[in-house]
Scaffold this active site. Sequence first.
Site, PDB file in Angstrom:
ATOM      1  N   ARG A 155      14.973  14.582 -11.633  1.00  0.00           N
ATOM      2  CA  ARG A 155      13.940  15.059 -10.704  1.00  0.00           C
ATOM      3  C   ARG A 155      14.512  16.106  -9.757  1.00  0.00           C
ATOM      4  O   ARG A 155      14.191  16.143  -8.565  1.00  0.00           O
ATOM      5  CB  ARG A 155      13.315  13.901  -9.912  1.00  0.00           C
ATOM      6  CG  ARG A 155      12.708  12.800 -10.744  1.00  0.00           C
ATOM      7  CD  ARG A 155      11.581  13.298 -11.649  1.00  0.00           C
ATOM      8  NE  ARG A 155      11.092  12.196 -12.465  1.00  0.00           N
ATOM      9  CZ  ARG A 155      11.552  11.918 -13.679  1.00  0.00           C
ATOM     10  NH1 ARG A 155      12.512  12.646 -14.207  1.00  0.00           N
ATOM     11  NH2 ARG A 155      11.065  10.920 -14.381  1.00  0.00           N
ATOM     12  N   SER A 228       4.039   9.058  -8.964  1.00  0.00           N
ATOM     13  CA  SER A 228       5.192   8.267  -8.526  1.00  0.00           C
ATOM     14  C   SER A 228       5.714   8.817  -7.203  1.00  0.00           C
ATOM     15  O   SER A 228       6.106   9.981  -7.124  1.00  0.00           O
ATOM     16  CB  SER A 228       6.301   8.313  -9.581  1.00  0.00           C
ATOM     17  OG  SER A 228       5.849   7.740 -10.781  1.00  0.00           O
ATOM     18  N   GLU A 324       9.846  11.339  -4.190  1.00  0.00           N
ATOM     19  CA  GLU A 324       9.687  12.387  -5.196  1.00  0.00           C
ATOM     20  C   GLU A 324       8.966  13.604  -4.614  1.00  0.00           C
ATOM     21  O   GLU A 324       9.413  14.729  -4.803  1.00  0.00           O
ATOM     22  CB  GLU A 324       8.942  11.867  -6.419  1.00  0.00           C
ATOM     23  CG  GLU A 324       9.814  11.099  -7.398  1.00  0.00           C
ATOM     24  CD  GLU A 324       9.266  11.119  -8.818  1.00  0.00           C
ATOM     25  OE1 GLU A 324       8.535  12.085  -9.161  1.00  0.00           O
ATOM     26  OE2 GLU A 324       9.557  10.200  -9.582  1.00  0.00           O
TER      27      GLU A 324
END
Length: 328
Positions: A155, A228, A324
């Site tokens: 990520r 998420s 995130e």
Amino acid sequence: MTVPNTMALPCVAKQAIVYEDASQLDSLQALFDQCGSLSILGGASNVILPATLDRPVVLMRSRGIEQVGATDAHWLIDVAAGENWHEWVKTSLSKDWPGLENLAMIPGTVGAAPIQNIGAYGVELAHRVQGVQVWDFEGRCRRWLSVEQCQFGYRDSVFKTDAGKHWMVLTVRFALPKIWQPVLDYPDLWELTQRELGTVSAQEVFDRVVAVRQAKLPDPAVKPNVGSFFKNPVISQAQAKALVQRYPTLVSYPQPNASVKLAAGWLIDQCGFKGKRVGPMAVHDRQALVLVNEGGATADDVMQLASEVKAAVMQKFGVALEMEPSLW
């Protein structure tokens, strides 16, 4: 201008420009030279926005999908940054360019995908990209970045660093396999492994991923969210072993570099947050990894709930959770 975002947070930009094609690059460069920085938004599906954005906002709406070549092993396809990610995945399958089916239903645009190095069900964007074309506002030119130059991580990418903060993604060049093999390593996809070897199609993997995501994740149009909210934390083998001794049902995934990835949703659920509401924000009742706006939330409300979740997980497990989405 009101800035749409999937968390449905109230946000007004003092100046917004809709980017559609390269003919606008000179005017955007002039605006950057005047203001010193620009805010680039795709689908606004991975950001927490403030009430007001003082910097000019560029809304990426460019379109275009073109096969530009091939290697012995891959089809090479250029996709404009403003294309919707999920629609691009569907298009790739319709044209017999498999390889992205595990990444179905991830919200946002193609241009945002390399910034986050999106991933799901055992596949990351980094596995399917040959390069990324950007406009470099400081260099006043286009640049092509190789996969190595993108510095993809979990990520993460160079686009999140100081080096990449003045780049605007224009095009992503995909390298999709001519000889396709399904990636079925995650439990939600295991039922497909019961099929005879070689009979599972990319479309069937796509359909399964879509069904699983629809069952587990709320539709942002119904319950505003950014997907998420926390990354799955990666810890050492020693720490994971100690946690398993205390929590035998700990959900974990060994990594190639001898670390261990934990399921953030499981950690949050064990802290009793699934379905819990804090003001106008709540943890989703089916997926503890998702925070939802129940109505009227602001960025402060989002961060209040996120802070409580992080503190509880740290206290119970000694594990730090990382967001995130980007906080603007």
